[in-house]
Design an enzyme around this catalytic site. Structure first.
Site, mmCIF file in Angstrom:
data_model
loop_
_atom_site.group_PDB
_atom_site.id
_atom_site.type_symbol
_atom_site.label_atom_id
_atom_site.label_comp_id
_atom_site.label_asym_id
_atom_site.label_seq_id
_atom_site.Cartn_x
_atom_site.Cartn_y
_atom_site.Cartn_z
ATOM 1 N N SER A 3 44.495 41.727 32.608
ATOM 2 C CA SER A 3 44.197 40.946 33.801
ATOM 3 C C SER A 3 42.745 41.185 34.201
ATOM 4 O O SER A 3 42.004 41.908 33.531
ATOM 5 C CB SER A 3 45.135 41.347 34.948
ATOM 6 O OG SER A 3 44.877 42.692 35.338
ATOM 7 N N LYS A 4 42.364 40.594 35.313
ATOM 8 C CA LYS A 4 40.979 40.719 35.772
ATOM 9 C C LYS A 4 40.600 42.154 36.071
ATOM 10 O O LYS A 4 39.431 42.522 35.976
ATOM 11 C CB LYS A 4 40.758 39.850 37.013
ATOM 12 C CG LYS A 4 40.782 38.355 36.728
ATOM 13 C CD LYS A 4 40.495 37.556 37.985
ATOM 14 C CE LYS A 4 40.490 36.059 37.689
ATOM 15 N NZ LYS A 4 40.224 35.261 38.905
ATOM 16 N N ARG A 5 41.588 42.973 36.421
ATOM 17 C CA ARG A 5 41.254 44.366 36.732
ATOM 18 C C ARG A 5 40.750 45.119 35.508
ATOM 19 O O ARG A 5 40.129 46.173 35.618
ATOM 20 C CB ARG A 5 42.465 45.086 37.338
ATOM 21 C CG ARG A 5 43.601 45.345 36.367
ATOM 22 C CD ARG A 5 44.708 46.172 37.026
ATOM 23 N NE ARG A 5 45.813 46.418 36.131
ATOM 24 C CZ ARG A 5 46.812 45.560 35.905
ATOM 25 N NH1 ARG A 5 46.818 44.405 36.548
ATOM 26 N NH2 ARG A 5 47.779 45.854 35.066
ATOM 27 N N GLY A 34 38.623 43.758 33.540
ATOM 28 C CA GLY A 34 37.362 43.103 33.225
ATOM 29 C C GLY A 34 37.527 41.852 32.393
ATOM 30 O O GLY A 34 36.564 41.308 31.863
#
Length: 486
Positions: free
Chosen positions: A253-255, A257
């Site tokens: 996910s975006k966490r 990067g």
């Protein structure tokens, strides 16, 4: 089915092309190219509120950067379009009505409130709501009355008794008991199709032979298999590829990067490296090879090589791949990639495209081993491209400030000024000979020279750096360094 495979990548433009989507597109593209098939790009934009033209362009830009060209789809045309689901709504409604006419689906006039009440009542009585078909069995006159008053209605698929089994090309045989599948909606009361109907209609119309997609779609497959059967259409082969996990073994996910694929372009990654890296996320060539060109991947790719286990996205490994592909790039090709970055940094000179081109190519070849991203060429080449030296205070304190350094630099300057040639081999011999004559370790002169001409404690091979800078620039920088030396 066509003799050559037809595969599709069908992103939803509710976000940019992310790593998982790019890997799915890549697997489909490789399969099509390996077998001389057709790669179809279809945009699933029925989510009107969240879809946008900007997101569509972002997806197309990401695919173009990766070099995943499509044979049919937006901008490419094709005989099975349109390739935007928002332009196919009439077709979905027609297919939904066909299901009703054939007895495979029925109208459901119930409101969401009625359905909720029925669900609560069934749960209170420990009943199974999944097959509570309150929308079926209406008398013909009642249906006619509802139709005259244009009462909103959904169309639900009538799930038969029994089970559905299909053979997944990655996971093998998979079976689903119909007791666990409710009569699912294929057309909502607002006239919009659900995912199951639209994807099956599209795949039938576009003659898709193989559906290669993420593991998260496995639970959708039995409903779609039922739809294929209801339409009397041949079933494509399904291959569900493992999900991509972050280093913490949670879904990427975006966490982690993982933003848009084009963000990796902005970060200085090569598309060749990203394609190589993505291909090995859940697929193996069957041996220990890691580095592949695009053509080598096409030649080696098979659906049988896809693993059933989840793949882990390792950012450090991506950086390693990038360095390896940078090393493989011919200097001239690399110069074309680096030039826009040098221009943006203000260190580009038009002579680098003219008479100084051979010199620039030598600089890039020297910097390759230490460059992990394209931006590294900008920072590492700065002392070579610019006469403005930014001295690192710690490097100056360690290698220029010690007593006696000024005398060493003066002797070094005199030696270099008198050299008959100014190539790396001659420079190395001269500096090591001078160090021995002065009774110091060669490193003392080498480190002092490096900080003097680059301002830094670390650089590529100093003898090659001195040769590329040339005698006049090196002597001028030694003069400047002596003013701050101890």
């Amino acid at each position: 089915m066509p003799t050559s495979p037809r595969v599709r990548f069908a992103p939803s433009p509710t976000g940019y092309l992310h790593v998982g989507g790019a890997r799915t597109a890549l697997f489909n593209w490789l399969f099509a190219r390996r077998h001389g098939g057709t790669f179809v790009l279809r945009i699933e934009d029925t989510d009107v509120e969240r879809s946008s033209d900007e997101m569509v362009e972002g997806i197309l830009d990401g695919l173009r950067w990766l070099g995943l060209d499509w044979d049919e789809g937006p901008g490419a045309g094709g005989s099975h379009g349109p390739y935007f689901q928002s332009q196919r709504l009439a077709r979905y409604r027609e297919m939904a009505e066909q299901l009703v006419a054939s007895g495979h689906a029925y109208y459901d006039y119930r409101t969401p409130e009625q359905i909720g009440a029925e669900r609560e009542a069934a749960q209170a009585g420990n009943g199974d709501w999944r097959h509570h078909r309150g929308g079926r069995g209406l008398a013909a006159d009642q249906v006619a009355a509802f139709e005259r008053e244009r009462r909103p209605r959904a169309i639900r698929f009538l799930v038969p008794e029994g089970s559905t089994t299909y053979v997944d090309l990655v996971h093998g045989p998979i079976a689903f008991d119909h007791d666990h599948i409710e009569d699912f909606v294929v057309l909502r009361s607002d006239g919009h199709p659900t995912y199951h109907l639209s994807v099956v209609c599209d795949d039938i119309d576009m003659r898709i032979t193989h559906v290669v997609r993420g593991d998260d779609h496995i639970s959708n497959t039995p409903k779609q298999v039922l739809l294929y059967g209801a339409f009397g259409a041949p079933l494509p082969r399904f291959a569900h590829v493992p999900l991509i996990l972050g280093p913490d073994k949670k879904r990427l996910s975006k966490r982690h990067g993982a933003t848009s694929v084009t963000e990796y372009e902005r970060q200085g990654f090569l598309p060749e490296a990203m394609v190589n890296f993505l291909a090995l996320l859940g697929w193996s060539p069957g041996d220990d090879r890691e580095l592949f060109t695009r053509d080598e991947l096409v030649a080696a790719f098979t659906l049988e090589g896809i693993s059933g286990g989840h793949a882990v996205f390792n950012p450090d490994k991506l950086v390693w791949f990038n360095n390896q592909h940078i090393m493989r790039l011919p200097a001239e090709a690399l110069a074309g990639r680096v030039e826009p970055l040098l221009r943006a940094a203000g260190t580009w000179d038009e002579s680098l495209a003219g008479d100084r081109r051979p010199w620039l190519l030598s600089v890039l070849d020297l910097l390759k081993p230490r460059a992990h991203r394209l931006h590294d060429f900008v920072t590492q080449a700065q002392p070579l491209l610019s006469d403005v030296i930014h001295y690192d205070e710690a490097a100056v304190a360690r290698y220029l400030a010690p007593p006696g350094t000024r005398a060493h630099l003066a002797a070094l300057r005199e030696t270099l000024a008198a050299l008959p040639a100014f190539d790396a081999a001659t420079l190395e011999t001269a500096i090591r000979t001078l160090a021995e004559a002065r009774g110091v370790k060669a490193g003392t002169l080498i480190h002092a020279a490096r900080v003097s001409v680059t301002g830094r404690a670390a650089s590529p091979g100093i003898f090659e750096v001195l040769a590329l800078l040339g005698r006049d620039r090196v002597l001028a920088r030694l003069d400047a360094a002596m003013a701050m030396a101890g």
